[in-house]
Write an enzyme that holds these catalytic residues in place. Structure first.
Site, PDB file in Angstrom:
ATOM      1  N   TYR A 136       0.857  -1.193   0.000  1.00 16.93           N
ATOM      2  CA  TYR A 136       0.000   0.000   0.000  1.00 16.93           C
ATOM      3  C   TYR A 136       0.890   1.238   0.000  1.00 16.93           C
ATOM      4  CZ  TYR A 136      -3.498   3.442   1.549  1.00 16.93           C
ATOM      5  OH  TYR A 136      -4.324   4.532   1.656  1.00 16.93           O
ATOM      6  N   ASP A 193       9.241   2.923   0.303  1.00 18.92           N
ATOM      7  CA  ASP A 193       8.145   3.552   1.031  1.00 18.92           C
ATOM      8  C   ASP A 193       8.303   3.144   2.491  1.00 18.92           C
ATOM      9  OD1 ASP A 193       5.858   4.394   2.218  1.00 18.92           O
ATOM     10  OD2 ASP A 193       4.495   3.637   0.677  1.00 18.92           O
ATOM     11  N   LYS A 209       3.504   8.838   9.198  1.00 21.00           N
ATOM     12  CA  LYS A 209       3.247   8.225  10.504  1.00 21.00           C
ATOM     13  C   LYS A 209       4.232   8.722  11.593  1.00 21.00           C
ATOM     14  CE  LYS A 209       0.444   4.718   8.443  1.00 21.00           C
ATOM     15  NZ  LYS A 209       0.558   4.043   7.161  1.00 21.00           N
TER      16      LYS A 209
HETATM   17  C1  LIG Z   1      -0.089   4.556   5.754  1.00 20.04           C
HETATM   18  C2  LIG Z   1       0.735   4.358   4.563  1.00 20.04           C
HETATM   19  C3  LIG Z   1       0.739   5.263   3.485  1.00 20.04           C
HETATM   20  C4  LIG Z   1      -0.234   6.405   3.409  1.00 20.04           C
HETATM   21  O1  LIG Z   1      -0.058   7.336   4.433  1.00 20.04           O
HETATM   22  P1  LIG Z   1      -1.292   8.290   4.826  1.00 20.04           P
HETATM   23  O2  LIG Z   1      -0.689   9.220   5.831  1.00 20.04           O
HETATM   24  O3  LIG Z   1      -2.354   7.400   5.387  1.00 20.04           O
HETATM   25  O4  LIG Z   1      -1.727   8.977   3.599  1.00 20.04           O
HETATM   26  C5  LIG Z   1       1.650   5.074   2.462  1.00 20.04           C
HETATM   27  N1  LIG Z   1       2.517   4.037   2.476  1.00 20.04           N
HETATM   28  C6  LIG Z   1       2.538   3.142   3.475  1.00 20.04           C
HETATM   29  C7  LIG Z   1       3.542   2.047   3.453  1.00 20.04           C
HETATM   30  C8  LIG Z   1       1.639   3.250   4.536  1.00 20.04           C
HETATM   31  O5  LIG Z   1       1.616   2.328   5.502  1.00 20.04           O
END
Ligand SMILES: *Cc1c(COP(=O)(O)O)cnc(C)c1O
Length: 428
Positions: A142, A237, A265
């Protein structure tokens, strides 16, 4: 009826599905989500003032535990100076310098407001830099909800049982190529079929949005080599793994140097923050220095920077935090593994450091297809049992458990006791 249910009944009238992010809904486990009125240390407190040990931790940001007093103090002081100026501030320089002088592969960094925004911008930058359009991502990873990345996009969609999102024009995903996690051959084939066209490979270096799936030995190194050979950028990511698996994230832990990295995060200490950074030569293409446009009214917000900076400082300047998180992960996930073996349940525990998950399948989960072999009904039973006994988990098989510094031995022991009761209840 409890107050969470009452609030949900009200919420569904005015908010789609009653929630502002679908992963919070508990429809798949057949109940109303807990509405939270407050949190402290390892606990969240619901609208009926029931206390739970929390393993969501805001999906990662609360790595120091909820409502850390030092972070809170910095936030309050920043608030007193004004909530937003839409102008440059010293706090932005402080946090950028702090990160760039401590993480070798981040030479320049740009702050944004969410992980989604960070990844979307990094992809645009990779395309601008390479002058190529295609990107390779992995099924079950994701990367936020921007159009071109909503292909086989992990937890939220998996839980809802939808393959992709409606409302995304085919044109937006036409340049998104989907590979198999932990399968270098699948990546090699995509490179061969799209020679000279791939701008970047984007990967969750530890996948934490299809449950937790670890990279097999050689996988990340292989990606690094394939990208270099093919003139494509490697984007890690690290929205979940950054500042969690080590201060320098998975890149530091696995000793791989990505070209670009995205954060979210933890970097905001609980405030809405994301960031992307990497090699200077690439980052210099971002506006106003270069032609890749990216902007944000609230980006680098002073209150958010104060929270993020204090949290990062505490993490970098107390390296024993990481050894404590490792030990906590070993104790909890190792303990769960033992209980599963002892009670002979068809489950596996996948974990690294403070991240982990119980898969309700006896398969060793290496990729998206194997994650999908999980018994989500059995998960729902587990979720409810744990909640009824004071443990707050993410309401989906395909989400990680997040540990914080506030999850002491005593808290972990209490959790393992409840988990043992759960094992007994289903093996009887
Ligand atoms: C949570 C998440 C995102 C998106 O971040 P948001 O602050 O919710 O937009 C992107 N990449 C990874 C790996 C994530 O866990």
């Amino acid at each position: 009826m409890d107050r969470s249910q009452q609030l949900m009944d009200r919420a569904v009238k005015f908010i789609p599905g009653g929630v502002n992010s679908p992963v919070r809904a508990c429809g798949n486990v057949g109940m109303a989500p807990r509405f939270i009125q407050g949190a402290t240390g390892p606990y969240v407190i619901d609208a009926d003032s029931r206390r739970y040990i929390d393993y969501i931790c805001s999906w990662g940001p609360m790595i120091l535990g909820h409502n850390n007093p030092e972070v809170l103090d910095k936030v309050i002081r920043a608030c007193e100076n004004g909530l937003s100026f839409g102008a440059a501030t010293e706090a932005e320089v402080d946090i950028a310098e702090y990160i760039c002088t401590r993480i070798p592969h981040v030479e320049m960094i740009r702050m944004v407001n969410s992980g989604t925004e960070a990844v979307m911008s990094a992809i645009r930058l990779a395309r601008g830099y390479t002058k190529r359009d295609k990107i390779i991502k992995f099924a079950g990873n994701y990367h936020g909800h921007s159009d071109c990345l909503l292909v086989d996009a992990g937890s939220g969609l998996m839980t809802a049982g939808i393959p992709g999102s409606a409302g995304v024009p085919a044109g937006c995903t036409a340049d998104t190529l989907s590979a198999v996690y932990n399968d270098l051959d699948s990546v090699k084939k995509l490179f061969e079929a799209n020679e000279g066209k791939v701008a970047a490979v984007i990967v969750e270096p530890v996948a934490a949005n299809m449950g937790v799936v670890l990279p097999e030995k050689g996988f990340l190194k292989g990606l690094r080599e394939l990208c270099t050979q093919n003139g494509a950028l490697l984007i890690f990511d690290e929205v979940i793994t950054g500042f969690r698996l080590a201060f320098g994230g998975a890149a530091e832990r696995f000793k791989i140097k990505p070209d670009l990295v995205t954060y979210g995060k933890i970097i905001g200490g609980g405030m809405p923050v994301g960031a992307y950074g990497g090699r200077k030569e690439i980052m210099e293409l971002v506006a106003p220095l270069g032609p890749v446009y990216q902007a944000g009214t609230l980006s680098g917000n002073p209150v958010a920077m104060a929270a993020g900076m204090e949290q990062l400082k505490l993490l970098a300047e107390n390296p024993d935090i990481y050894s404590k998180l490792e030990a906590a992960g070993e104790k909890l996930y190792g303990g769960m593994e033992n209980l599963i073996r002892q009670y002979d349940l068809p489950c596996t525990v996948s974990h690294i450091g403070s991240l982990g998950c119980v898969f309700f399948t006896s398969a060793e989960v290496k990729n998206y297809e194997l994650a999908k072999t999980s018994d989500t009904e059995a998960f729902a039973g587990y979720y409810k049992f744990m909640l009824e006994h004071g443990i707050h988990l993410a309401p989906s098989q395909f989400e990680a458990m997040f540990l914080s510094l506030a999850h002491t031995d005593e808290i972990l022991d209490q959790t393992l006791e409840v988990f043992e009761d759960y094992c007994k209840s289903v093996s009887a």
